[in-house]
Structure formats: C-alpha cells, structure tokens
Design a protein around this motif. Structure first.
Motif, PDB file in Angstrom:
ATOM      1  N   ALA A  38       0.741  -1.485   0.255  1.00  0.00           N
ATOM      2  CA  ALA A  38      -0.014   0.199  -0.094  1.00  0.00           C
ATOM      3  C   ALA A  38       0.841   1.473  -0.040  1.00  0.00           C
ATOM      4  O   ALA A  38       0.567   2.471  -0.415  1.00  0.00           O
ATOM      5  CB  ALA A  38      -0.688   0.498   1.047  1.00  0.00           C
ATOM      6  N   ARG A  39       1.718   1.736   1.108  1.00  0.00           N
ATOM      7  CA  ARG A  39       2.643   2.613   1.189  1.00  0.00           C
ATOM      8  C   ARG A  39       3.539   2.894  -0.452  1.00  0.00           C
ATOM      9  O   ARG A  39       4.082   3.908  -0.939  1.00  0.00           O
ATOM     10  CB  ARG A  39       3.528   1.542   1.823  1.00  0.00           C
ATOM     11  CG  ARG A  39       3.196   2.867   3.092  1.00  0.00           C
ATOM     12  CD  ARG A  39       4.653   2.604   4.562  1.00  0.00           C
ATOM     13  NE  ARG A  39       5.746   1.709   4.825  1.00  0.00           N
ATOM     14  CZ  ARG A  39       4.904   0.553   5.461  1.00  0.00           C
ATOM     15  NH1 ARG A  39       3.534   0.790   6.711  1.00  0.00           N
ATOM     16  NH2 ARG A  39       6.122  -0.604   5.735  1.00  0.00           N
ATOM     17  N   LEU A  40       4.410   1.120  -0.743  1.00  0.00           N
ATOM     18  CA  LEU A  40       5.109   1.887  -2.400  1.00  0.00           C
ATOM     19  C   LEU A  40       3.900   1.949  -3.610  1.00  0.00           C
ATOM     20  O   LEU A  40       3.942   3.027  -4.816  1.00  0.00           O
ATOM     21  CB  LEU A  40       5.536   0.688  -2.978  1.00  0.00           C
ATOM     22  CG  LEU A  40       6.339  -0.225  -2.138  1.00  0.00           C
ATOM     23  CD1 LEU A  40       6.755  -1.752  -2.664  1.00  0.00           C
ATOM     24  CD2 LEU A  40       7.502   0.458  -2.540  1.00  0.00           C
ATOM     25  N   ALA A  44       3.786   5.610  -5.464  1.00  0.00           N
ATOM     26  CA  ALA A  44       3.755   5.297  -7.301  1.00  0.00           C
ATOM     27  C   ALA A  44       3.133   6.455  -7.747  1.00  0.00           C
ATOM     28  O   ALA A  44       2.782   7.572  -8.204  1.00  0.00           O
ATOM     29  CB  ALA A  44       3.816   4.164  -7.807  1.00  0.00           C
ATOM     30  N   ALA A  45       1.744   6.647  -7.025  1.00  0.00           N
ATOM     31  CA  ALA A  45       0.675   7.370  -7.321  1.00  0.00           C
ATOM     32  C   ALA A  45       1.020   8.751  -7.311  1.00  0.00           C
ATOM     33  O   ALA A  45       1.067   9.807  -7.727  1.00  0.00           O
ATOM     34  CB  ALA A  45      -0.509   7.048  -6.771  1.00  0.00           C
ATOM     35  N   SER A  46       1.600   9.389  -6.040  1.00  0.00           N
ATOM     36  CA  SER A  46       2.417  10.794  -6.093  1.00  0.00           C
ATOM     37  C   SER A  46       3.031  11.087  -6.803  1.00  0.00           C
ATOM     38  O   SER A  46       2.868  12.396  -7.086  1.00  0.00           O
ATOM     39  CB  SER A  46       3.024  10.423  -4.597  1.00  0.00           C
ATOM     40  OG  SER A  46       4.117   9.863  -4.144  1.00  0.00           O
ATOM     41  N   ARG A  47       3.589  10.629  -7.883  1.00  0.00           N
ATOM     42  CA  ARG A  47       4.671  10.323  -8.858  1.00  0.00           C
ATOM     43  C   ARG A  47       3.754  10.101 -10.404  1.00  0.00           C
ATOM     44  O   ARG A  47       5.014  11.302 -11.070  1.00  0.00           O
ATOM     45  CB  ARG A  47       6.050   9.374  -8.921  1.00  0.00           C
ATOM     46  CG  ARG A  47       6.823   9.627  -7.162  1.00  0.00           C
ATOM     47  CD  ARG A  47       7.621   8.766  -7.052  1.00  0.00           C
ATOM     48  NE  ARG A  47       8.569   8.522  -8.092  1.00  0.00           N
ATOM     49  CZ  ARG A  47       9.168   7.056  -9.129  1.00  0.00           C
ATOM     50  NH1 ARG A  47       8.211   6.325  -8.004  1.00  0.00           N
ATOM     51  NH2 ARG A  47       9.589   6.880  -9.908  1.00  0.00           N
ATOM     52  N   HIS A  73     -11.883   0.097  -5.342  1.00  0.00           N
ATOM     53  CA  HIS A  73     -12.916   0.482  -4.907  1.00  0.00           C
ATOM     54  C   HIS A  73     -13.095  -0.446  -3.151  1.00  0.00           C
ATOM     55  O   HIS A  73     -13.377  -0.748  -2.423  1.00  0.00           O
ATOM     56  CB  HIS A  73     -14.773  -0.111  -5.612  1.00  0.00           C
ATOM     57  CG  HIS A  73     -14.637   0.000  -6.422  1.00  0.00           C
ATOM     58  ND1 HIS A  73     -15.100   0.977  -6.005  1.00  0.00           N
ATOM     59  CD2 HIS A  73     -14.147  -0.388  -7.391  1.00  0.00           C
ATOM     60  CE1 HIS A  73     -15.193   1.994  -7.677  1.00  0.00           C
ATOM     61  NE2 HIS A  73     -14.548   0.796  -8.303  1.00  0.00           N
ATOM     62  N   ARG A  74     -11.477  -1.593  -3.162  1.00  0.00           N
ATOM     63  CA  ARG A  74     -11.523  -2.494  -2.244  1.00  0.00           C
ATOM     64  C   ARG A  74      -9.936  -2.198  -1.711  1.00  0.00           C
ATOM     65  O   ARG A  74      -8.711  -3.122  -2.302  1.00  0.00           O
ATOM     66  CB  ARG A  74     -11.736  -4.121  -2.886  1.00  0.00           C
ATOM     67  CG  ARG A  74     -13.386  -4.055  -2.692  1.00  0.00           C
ATOM     68  CD  ARG A  74     -13.488  -5.557  -2.349  1.00  0.00           C
ATOM     69  NE  ARG A  74     -13.273  -6.112  -4.062  1.00  0.00           N
ATOM     70  CZ  ARG A  74     -14.637  -6.153  -5.240  1.00  0.00           C
ATOM     71  NH1 ARG A  74     -15.412  -5.942  -4.383  1.00  0.00           N
ATOM     72  NH2 ARG A  74     -13.934  -6.555  -5.849  1.00  0.00           N
ATOM     73  N   PRO A  75      -9.443  -1.518  -1.241  1.00  0.00           N
ATOM     74  CA  PRO A  75      -7.791  -1.480  -0.998  1.00  0.00           C
ATOM     75  C   PRO A  75      -7.336  -1.942  -0.478  1.00  0.00           C
ATOM     76  O   PRO A  75      -6.254  -2.444  -0.429  1.00  0.00           O
ATOM     77  CB  PRO A  75      -8.011   0.354   0.018  1.00  0.00           C
ATOM     78  CG  PRO A  75      -8.993   0.882   0.060  1.00  0.00           C
ATOM     79  CD  PRO A  75     -10.421  -0.694  -0.491  1.00  0.00           C
ATOM     80  N   ALA A  76      -8.672  -3.294   0.991  1.00  0.00           N
ATOM     81  CA  ALA A  76      -7.410  -4.154   1.252  1.00  0.00           C
ATOM     82  C   ALA A  76      -7.149  -5.390   0.810  1.00  0.00           C
ATOM     83  O   ALA A  76      -6.064  -5.874   0.484  1.00  0.00           O
ATOM     84  CB  ALA A  76      -7.767  -4.604   2.900  1.00  0.00           C
ATOM     85  N   THR A 117      11.235   1.931 -12.600  1.00  0.00           N
ATOM     86  CA  THR A 117      11.282   2.604 -11.516  1.00  0.00           C
ATOM     87  C   THR A 117      10.156   2.956 -10.364  1.00  0.00           C
ATOM     88  O   THR A 117      10.478   3.100  -9.401  1.00  0.00           O
ATOM     89  CB  THR A 117      11.536   4.308 -11.520  1.00  0.00           C
ATOM     90  OG1 THR A 117      10.426   5.019 -11.647  1.00  0.00           O
ATOM     91  CG2 THR A 117      13.142   4.382 -12.752  1.00  0.00           C
ATOM     92  N   LEU A 118       9.302   1.818 -10.198  1.00  0.00           N
ATOM     93  CA  LEU A 118       8.027   1.640  -9.252  1.00  0.00           C
ATOM     94  C   LEU A 118       8.419   1.642  -8.716  1.00  0.00           C
ATOM     95  O   LEU A 118       7.870   1.794  -7.281  1.00  0.00           O
ATOM     96  CB  LEU A 118       7.092   0.905 -10.365  1.00  0.00           C
ATOM     97  CG  LEU A 118       6.767   2.028 -11.305  1.00  0.00           C
ATOM     98  CD1 LEU A 118       5.279   1.065 -12.069  1.00  0.00           C
ATOM     99  CD2 LEU A 118       5.533   3.465 -10.840  1.00  0.00           C
ATOM    100  N   VAL A 119       9.345   0.112  -8.473  1.00  0.00           N
ATOM    101  CA  VAL A 119       9.982  -0.457  -7.795  1.00  0.00           C
ATOM    102  C   VAL A 119      11.097   0.524  -6.997  1.00  0.00           C
ATOM    103  O   VAL A 119      11.776  -0.189  -7.529  1.00  0.00           O
ATOM    104  CB  VAL A 119       9.262  -2.093  -7.394  1.00  0.00           C
ATOM    105  CG1 VAL A 119      10.467  -2.919  -6.634  1.00  0.00           C
ATOM    106  CG2 VAL A 119       8.354  -2.505  -7.678  1.00  0.00           C
TER     107      VAL A 119
END
Length: 422
Positions: A38-40, A44-47, A73-76, A117-119
């Motif tokens: 979730a943090r990764l 990624a989304a922030s960039r 819709h279902r983050p978990a 570079t996503l990971v």
C-alpha cells in the motif's frame, strides 16, 4: 483519447474457473506485505500523472482534474493481491473489481512509462525471491508450444471476429499519416501487409513461407501477387478458418496451410514472412527460429518480420519473471529487444537490411480493438465468456495499449537478407 466503458462485476467470479480471482490472498506474504504494498502504491501514485480515488474519500496522485482517474473500491484486497503476486496481483485486482477506471489504458500509460522505477531499486533485487518464475510446462519446446498457442488462439474464432476488422488481422496496423479510425483500420492492415510483402520481394512465382498464419489475410494478399504460399500455424481454429477464407478468395491451389511447428518446416523458399510470431518463441529458442529460417531460405532470399520489442535492459531483467500476461493471455511468451534479435541471428547468414518502427500505430490499433470489444460485450457474453473473462480481456488490451502509448514497447518491421547469392 477515447474513453470506453468498463464493465462492473455484477456476479462473484466462478471459484472453479477463476480460483485466484474469487479469493483474496491470505498467506503470510499477503498479510504482512500488504502495508508495504500500500505504501509503495501511494508512493508511485504521488509521482505519476494519475488521480486515485479511495472509498473513504481520500484522493492520491495528481491534483489535475484532467489526469486519468483510477478508482480503488477495495483497498485491503488490492494491497493483499499486489503484496502476494506483484503485477499479477495488480491485474487480478482489476479482474476482481477491486479497482477500475473510466479509461484503464489512460491510467496504465503513466505506470508503463515508469515501469523500471516504480519499485525502489533496493527492493528490485528481491524480485526472484518473492515472485514466481515461469513454469517449466510453459517452455516453448516442441512438446509444449501447441498447448501454449491453443490457450489463446483457439479460444473462439467468433470471439476474435467481434473486435477485429473484416481482414481478421490480429497484429498492428500501419496507419502512417491516416487518422486512426475504425473505418480506416482495414486499409491500414493491408498497408502493413503489403509493406511486408514488398520488403520480402514477394511477386509472381515467389515461393513464400509464412510462419504464423493468423486467419489467412497475408497468405491471400501474397497469392493475389502470384506467389505460392506455404503457411504454418499451431492453432487448429485459425487453420480451419484461414483455409475457408483462402478457398473463398479462390486461391486454394496457391496456398497451403499446415498445422506444424516452425521447427518442422522443410523445403526451399525464396522469401519468409512472419508477423508477431517471434514473441511466442521464447528466449532460449530465438536462435533456433533464425536457424530454421536460414535453413529453408535460398541464398539471396529475403525475410520480413514484424516484431514487438522492448528495451534490452528491461527484457534481460525480467525475462525469467512470470507475469500476468503469461498467466492469463500468452503462456510462454517473451518480447524480444532489438539487440536480442540481432544476437540470435548473428550465427546465421541472415543480415539486417532495414527497420521501421511504428509503436504509436499499435497503440491506436489496440484502442480500436478495445472500443470494439467493449461495444460488443453482450455478444461476447453470448459466446459463453463471463464477466471476469471480459474484464480480463479489457485489461489485456488496455495494458498492451499503455505499453505502446508510453513508448515502453515498440513494434518494428525488420527486413533481412541471406548472403551467398550467385
């Protein structure tokens, strides 16, 4: 870019047909890795130039209202799938309805542009330890290849007819300067085919070998020039329909279509044409592919290939990775790099004479196919393909389009000649 409708999951995925979609991973890697995933993803989304909407009202990514929208819709469940299976889980989350988008290709394009570079680099070294490798049963040996091909190309001729144009051509069109619209697709496919035949020097009396028949359009176009064509395929569905189309065009006496592995071809040919087939050959068999062409081509003969390519560094970094595309679309496949093709052909008498890249045309071809597929969703369902399959196919077409739209992938027509002509 045209926005297409995305089908929602209105029934639960069939747990027998879709076991990995019907259940959310619950193992140790999924449970403990989900917060990291979730943090990764947030990082990624922030960039990237995307907007991500979460069900609690949180918005991630770009503040630009014009940026493509991804709805989680279902983050978990999404995080667990990604933690357990990486990009396979990302695609499975779409199939399950954990996330969607008004235009999935637009969302996936910035992800594809940043794929390397996503990971974080420190975590990339763990890839072989965490993600599965390709199954031995999907190696493209002579024993396995028929099964690999059948899983995609023998799905249903009727299915492919619902989104391809009347030429039944399942490879990139060549639009050139023509606007990429549905009513221009058939002519653009003929433009692509005719250029390949021109590059291979196909004319009256040419003995032409086609590796990978498709549904027969190239063989018909070559026969119209007066060529004698032998085409080989491993898809029984394609062979059956291609033979009917050749006969209907009046060229049954000039075109022979065999259900045969390329390695089994014998004889002598003046020219060889192969369109987007080498992607199904597999890394370890690329030298065999070129050796086969070299063996059957007469001295001075010409070869015209159309191949999807990717950057060499990414190909080598990921070639042993089992991907969503392998699992659900093309088992055993691998996209080559330009450098890898050169190396594979280096020990033969074949030498590259020219190249034409037109990746943006493939992005447009895929967009048109996806729009047509989506518009014919009810007809696809009528053939017996359920909602999970339809979402899988939409993701596949959007995922592929994003690769070309971002420049991560290219498609090239490559002309080779064989030395030794007298």
């Amino acid at each position: 870019m045209t926005v297409t409708h995305v089908h929602s999951i209105d029934t639960a995925p069939d747990p027998v047909r879709w076991p990995d979609i019907a259940r959310v991973p619950s193992g140790v890697t999924a449970r403990f890795g989900a917060p990291i995933a979730a943090r990764l993803f947030r990082r990624a989304a922030s960039r990237l130039d995307v907007r991500v909407a979460l069900p609690d009202g949180t918005n991630l990514g770009s503040g630009d209202p014009r940026a493509p929208l991804m709805r989680v819709h279902r983050p978990a469940a999404f995080a667990r799938r990604v933690a357990a299976d990486g990009l396979i889980g990302f695609g499975e989350a779409y199939m399950a309805g954990d996330w969607d988008a008004p235009d999935p290709a637009a969302v996936l394009t910035p992800f594809a542009a940043s794929a390397a570079t996503l990971v974080p680099r420190a975590l990339q070294v763990l890839r072989p330890l965490v993600l599965p490798g390709q199954p031995a049963a999907e190696r493209n040996s002579a024993a396995n290849t028929r099964s690999n091909i059948s899983r995609h190309y023998d799905l249903s001729n009727e299915l492919f007819a619902l989104f391809l144009d009347d030429t039944m051509t399942y490879s990139s069109a060549l639009f050139g300067e023509v606007p990429a619209r549905w009513d221009a697709l058939e002519a653009a496919q003929h433009r692509k085919i005719d250029r390949l035949l021109d590059e291979a020097g196909v004319g009256a009396g040419t003995r032409l070998l086609e590796i990978g028949t498709g549904w027969g359009e190239l063989a018909v176009r070559a026969a119209q020039r007066g060529a004698h064509v032998r085409s080989v395929t491993l898809s029984s569905e394609q062979q059956e329909l291609a033979r009917r189309r050749v006969a209907a065009a009046g060229f049954a006496d000039r075109v022979r279509i065999d259900l045969l592995d390329y390695r089994g071809v014998r004889g002598e040919y003046d020219a060889v044409v192969s369109v987007e087939m080498i992607e199904a050959v597999g890394f370890e068999y690329w030298p065999t592919y070129f050796e086969t062409i070299d063996r059957v081509l007469v001295p001075g003969g010409r070869v015209a290939l159309q191949a999807i390519t990717m950057p060499d560094a990414r190909m080598r970094a990921t070639r042993g990775t089992y991907t969503w595309i392998h699992k659900y679309i093309f088992p055993g496949g691998l996209l080559p790099s330009t450098e890898a093709l050169e190396q594979a052909a280096a020990h033969t008498a074949l030498r590259t004479e020219g190249r034409l890249g037109f990746g943006s045309d493939y992005a447009d071809t895929l967009r048109l196919w996806r729009e047509r597929f989506t518009a014919n969703a009810d007809a696809v369902a009528g053939l017996g393909f359920d909602a999970t399959f339809r979402r899988m196919w939409e993701f596949y077409l959007a995922y592929s389009e994003a690769g070309f739209r971002s420049g991560y992938l290219d498609v090239q027509q490559i002309t080779l000649t064989k030395g030794g002509a007298s």
